[in-house]
Scaffold this motif. Structure first.
Motif, PDB file in Angstrom:
ATOM      1  N   LEU A   1     -18.382  -4.878  12.333  1.00 46.65           N
ATOM      2  CA  LEU A   1     -17.981  -3.647  11.956  1.00 46.65           C
ATOM      3  C   LEU A   1     -18.870  -2.487  12.373  1.00 46.65           C
ATOM      4  CD1 LEU A   1     -17.124  -4.661   8.099  1.00 46.65           C
ATOM      5  CD2 LEU A   1     -15.689  -4.618  10.263  1.00 46.65           C
ATOM      6  N   GLY A   2     -19.585  -2.530  13.164  1.00 44.00           N
ATOM      7  CA  GLY A   2     -20.495  -1.439  14.010  1.00 44.00           C
ATOM      8  C   GLY A   2     -21.513  -0.827  12.948  1.00 44.00           C
ATOM      9  N   LEU A   3     -22.084  -1.682  12.006  1.00 41.81           N
ATOM     10  CA  LEU A   3     -23.068  -1.208  11.046  1.00 41.81           C
ATOM     11  C   LEU A   3     -24.523  -1.273  11.592  1.00 41.81           C
ATOM     12  CD1 LEU A   3     -21.970  -2.886   7.906  1.00 41.81           C
ATOM     13  CD2 LEU A   3     -21.119  -0.675   8.615  1.00 41.81           C
TER      14      LEU A   3
ATOM     15  N   LEU B   1     -23.522  -7.441   3.897  1.00 45.48           N
ATOM     16  CA  LEU B   1     -23.600  -6.251   5.001  1.00 45.48           C
ATOM     17  C   LEU B   1     -24.269  -6.442   6.099  1.00 45.48           C
ATOM     18  CD1 LEU B   1     -24.618  -3.387   2.591  1.00 45.48           C
ATOM     19  CD2 LEU B   1     -22.197  -3.826   3.714  1.00 45.48           C
ATOM     20  N   VAL B   2     -25.268  -7.416   6.219  1.00 41.98           N
ATOM     21  CA  VAL B   2     -25.794  -8.095   7.496  1.00 41.98           C
ATOM     22  C   VAL B   2     -25.022  -8.600   8.267  1.00 41.98           C
ATOM     23  CG1 VAL B   2     -27.769  -9.355   8.261  1.00 41.98           C
ATOM     24  CG2 VAL B   2     -28.093  -7.797   6.197  1.00 41.98           C
ATOM     25  N   LEU B   3     -24.014  -9.586   7.616  1.00 37.76           N
ATOM     26  CA  LEU B   3     -23.194 -10.405   8.360  1.00 37.76           C
ATOM     27  C   LEU B   3     -22.130  -9.702   9.053  1.00 37.76           C
ATOM     28  CD1 LEU B   3     -22.912 -13.420   5.681  1.00 37.76           C
ATOM     29  CD2 LEU B   3     -24.156 -13.204   7.973  1.00 37.76           C
TER      30      LEU B   3
ATOM     31  N   GLY C   1     -11.881  -7.664   2.361  1.00 38.27           N
ATOM     32  CA  GLY C   1     -11.096  -7.487   3.339  1.00 38.27           C
ATOM     33  C   GLY C   1     -11.363  -6.092   4.068  1.00 38.27           C
ATOM     34  N   ALA C   2     -12.446  -5.907   4.109  1.00 37.04           N
ATOM     35  CA  ALA C   2     -13.023  -4.572   4.981  1.00 37.04           C
ATOM     36  C   ALA C   2     -12.665  -4.667   6.269  1.00 37.04           C
ATOM     37  CB  ALA C   2     -14.497  -4.183   4.557  1.00 37.04           C
ATOM     38  N   THR C   3     -12.027  -3.788   7.049  1.00 38.53           N
ATOM     39  CA  THR C   3     -11.792  -3.692   8.455  1.00 38.53           C
ATOM     40  C   THR C   3     -12.934  -2.534   9.000  1.00 38.53           C
ATOM     41  OG1 THR C   3     -10.070  -2.159   8.121  1.00 38.53           O
ATOM     42  CG2 THR C   3      -9.517  -4.569   8.551  1.00 38.53           C
ATOM     43  N   GLY C   4     -13.490  -1.780   8.271  1.00 41.82           N
ATOM     44  CA  GLY C   4     -14.559  -0.678   8.780  1.00 41.82           C
ATOM     45  C   GLY C   4     -15.591  -0.177   7.702  1.00 41.82           C
ATOM     46  N   PRO C   5     -16.476   0.764   8.322  1.00 40.06           N
ATOM     47  CA  PRO C   5     -17.085   1.300   7.361  1.00 40.06           C
ATOM     48  C   PRO C   5     -16.781   1.717   6.088  1.00 40.06           C
ATOM     49  CG  PRO C   5     -18.220   1.642   9.496  1.00 40.06           C
ATOM     50  CD  PRO C   5     -16.787   1.174   9.721  1.00 40.06           C
ATOM     51  N   ALA C   6     -15.516   2.645   6.170  1.00 37.11           N
ATOM     52  CA  ALA C   6     -14.795   3.352   5.086  1.00 37.11           C
ATOM     53  C   ALA C   6     -14.383   2.714   4.241  1.00 37.11           C
ATOM     54  CB  ALA C   6     -13.763   4.198   5.655  1.00 37.11           C
ATOM     55  N   MET C   7     -13.972   1.294   4.344  1.00 43.03           N
ATOM     56  CA  MET C   7     -13.498   0.393   3.426  1.00 43.03           C
ATOM     57  C   MET C   7     -14.756  -0.259   2.474  1.00 43.03           C
ATOM     58  SD  MET C   7     -10.427  -1.760   4.800  1.00 43.03           S
ATOM     59  CE  MET C   7     -10.193  -2.583   3.226  1.00 43.03           C
ATOM     60  N   LEU C   8     -15.961  -0.332   3.120  1.00 43.03           N
ATOM     61  CA  LEU C   8     -17.262  -0.925   2.609  1.00 43.03           C
ATOM     62  C   LEU C   8     -17.491   0.290   1.734  1.00 43.03           C
ATOM     63  CD1 LEU C   8     -18.891  -2.429   5.693  1.00 43.03           C
ATOM     64  CD2 LEU C   8     -18.030  -3.588   3.672  1.00 43.03           C
TER      65      LEU C   8
ATOM     66  N   ALA D   1     -26.806   2.591   8.266  1.00 41.56           N
ATOM     67  CA  ALA D   1     -25.398   2.368   7.493  1.00 41.56           C
ATOM     68  C   ALA D   1     -25.660   1.387   6.375  1.00 41.56           C
ATOM     69  CB  ALA D   1     -24.372   1.985   8.452  1.00 41.56           C
ATOM     70  N   ILE D   2     -26.289   0.313   6.821  1.00 42.22           N
ATOM     71  CA  ILE D   2     -26.567  -0.856   5.566  1.00 42.22           C
ATOM     72  C   ILE D   2     -27.420  -0.265   4.520  1.00 42.22           C
ATOM     73  CG2 ILE D   2     -27.669  -3.093   5.298  1.00 42.22           C
ATOM     74  CD1 ILE D   2     -26.909  -3.921   7.990  1.00 42.22           C
ATOM     75  N   GLY D   3     -28.409   0.552   4.735  1.00 41.34           N
ATOM     76  CA  GLY D   3     -29.213   1.370   3.847  1.00 41.34           C
ATOM     77  C   GLY D   3     -28.432   2.134   2.951  1.00 41.34           C
ATOM     78  N   ARG D   4     -27.677   3.019   3.570  1.00 42.46           N
ATOM     79  CA  ARG D   4     -26.627   3.989   2.986  1.00 42.46           C
ATOM     80  C   ARG D   4     -25.733   3.076   1.924  1.00 42.46           C
ATOM     81  NH1 ARG D   4     -26.335   6.780   7.491  1.00 42.46           N
ATOM     82  NH2 ARG D   4     -24.361   5.756   8.007  1.00 42.46           N
ATOM     83  N   ILE D   5     -25.015   2.261   2.445  1.00 40.56           N
ATOM     84  CA  ILE D   5     -24.102   1.623   1.680  1.00 40.56           C
ATOM     85  C   ILE D   5     -24.876   0.915   0.325  1.00 40.56           C
ATOM     86  CG2 ILE D   5     -22.489  -0.293   1.547  1.00 40.56           C
ATOM     87  CD1 ILE D   5     -21.789   0.459   4.459  1.00 40.56           C
ATOM     88  N   SER D   6     -25.903   0.001   0.532  1.00 36.31           N
ATOM     89  CA  SER D   6     -26.650  -0.460  -0.260  1.00 36.31           C
ATOM     90  C   SER D   6     -27.123   0.533  -1.438  1.00 36.31           C
ATOM     91  CB  SER D   6     -27.900  -1.291   0.161  1.00 36.31           C
ATOM     92  OG  SER D   6     -27.470  -2.127   0.883  1.00 36.31           O
ATOM     93  N   ALA D   7     -27.645   1.823  -0.970  1.00 38.90           N
ATOM     94  CA  ALA D   7     -28.054   2.647  -1.853  1.00 38.90           C
ATOM     95  C   ALA D   7     -26.813   3.282  -2.841  1.00 38.90           C
ATOM     96  CB  ALA D   7     -28.609   3.772  -1.281  1.00 38.90           C
TER      97      ALA D   7
END
Length: 198
Positions: A43-45, A36-38, A97-104, A49-55
């Motif tokens: 991807l505009g995080l 997520l950091v990379l 293959g993520a191209t944006g936050p939605a795929m993540l 956003a990183i915290g949300r996805i990790s949670a």
């Protein structure tokens, strides 16, 4: 015409193949934290956003663990182990293959549910197939595989982090490759004799 009983399954092989759930689970958690950091600049995080996805990954892991044991009891260990690994492959492919936050978001939901559900079922299969007096040792093997997943993901991250976005994709690619191998090996496992009898 009498038929001979099936050859007993090697319990240590079962412990390794089923216990690779722990390797993949730990690898997915560590990999996501780094990836997520990379991905962030590409991807505009931001930090939120990183915290949300990790949670979200952690929440889905817990939810999967709550349901996985029940599914394994109802439908069988082997069937659930196969299904969860297929879901893991799908989720990891989305993340690679993520191209944006939605795929993540979609990827971590699928991966979280898969690794959560996989873990209790794999431990149940190991315990049920272990010979008397060796259950503790075989369950402990899962702990070693969990540690191995952390170590491999961390070391791999050290080498690919300078590549940025590509490094994140390679991190998930490593998990995909291992998961494909484990899936092939899991197709050779028989259902737990204890579950079948129950």
């Amino acid at each position: 015409m009498s038929t001979s009983p099936p050859t007993p399954q090697n319990p240590w092989r079962t412990a390794v193949v089923a216990g690779m759930a722990s390797y993949l689970d730990a690898g997915a958690i560590v990999t996501t934290g780094t990836a997520l950091v990379l991905y962030a600049p590409h991807l505009g995080l931001n930090e939120a956003a990183i915290g949300r996805i990790s949670a979200l990954l952690t929440f889905c892991f817990a939810l999967g663990a709550l349901t996985g044991g029940r599914l394994g009891d109802r439908f069988g260990r082997r069937r659930v182990l196969t299904l969860t690994l297929l879901l893991f492959l799908l989720g990891t492919a989305l993340l690679a293959g993520a191209t944006g936050p939605a795929m993540l978001h979609a990827g971590v939901i699928v991966v979280g549910l898969a690794i959560g559900a996989d873990l209790p079922v794999s431990l149940a299969l190991i315990a049920e197939e272990a010979p008397p007096g060796r259950k503790g040792r075989m369950i402990a093997l899962s702990g070693l595989l969990w540690a191995a997943g952390i170590v491999v993901a961390t070391l791999f991250a050290i080498f690919v982090s300078p590549l940025g976005e590509l490094g994140a994709r390679l991190l998930y690619g490593q998990l995909l490759l291992v998961a494909v191998i484990v899936l092939a090996l899991r197709t050779t496992l028989r259902e737990s004799a204890e579950w079948t009898a129950a």
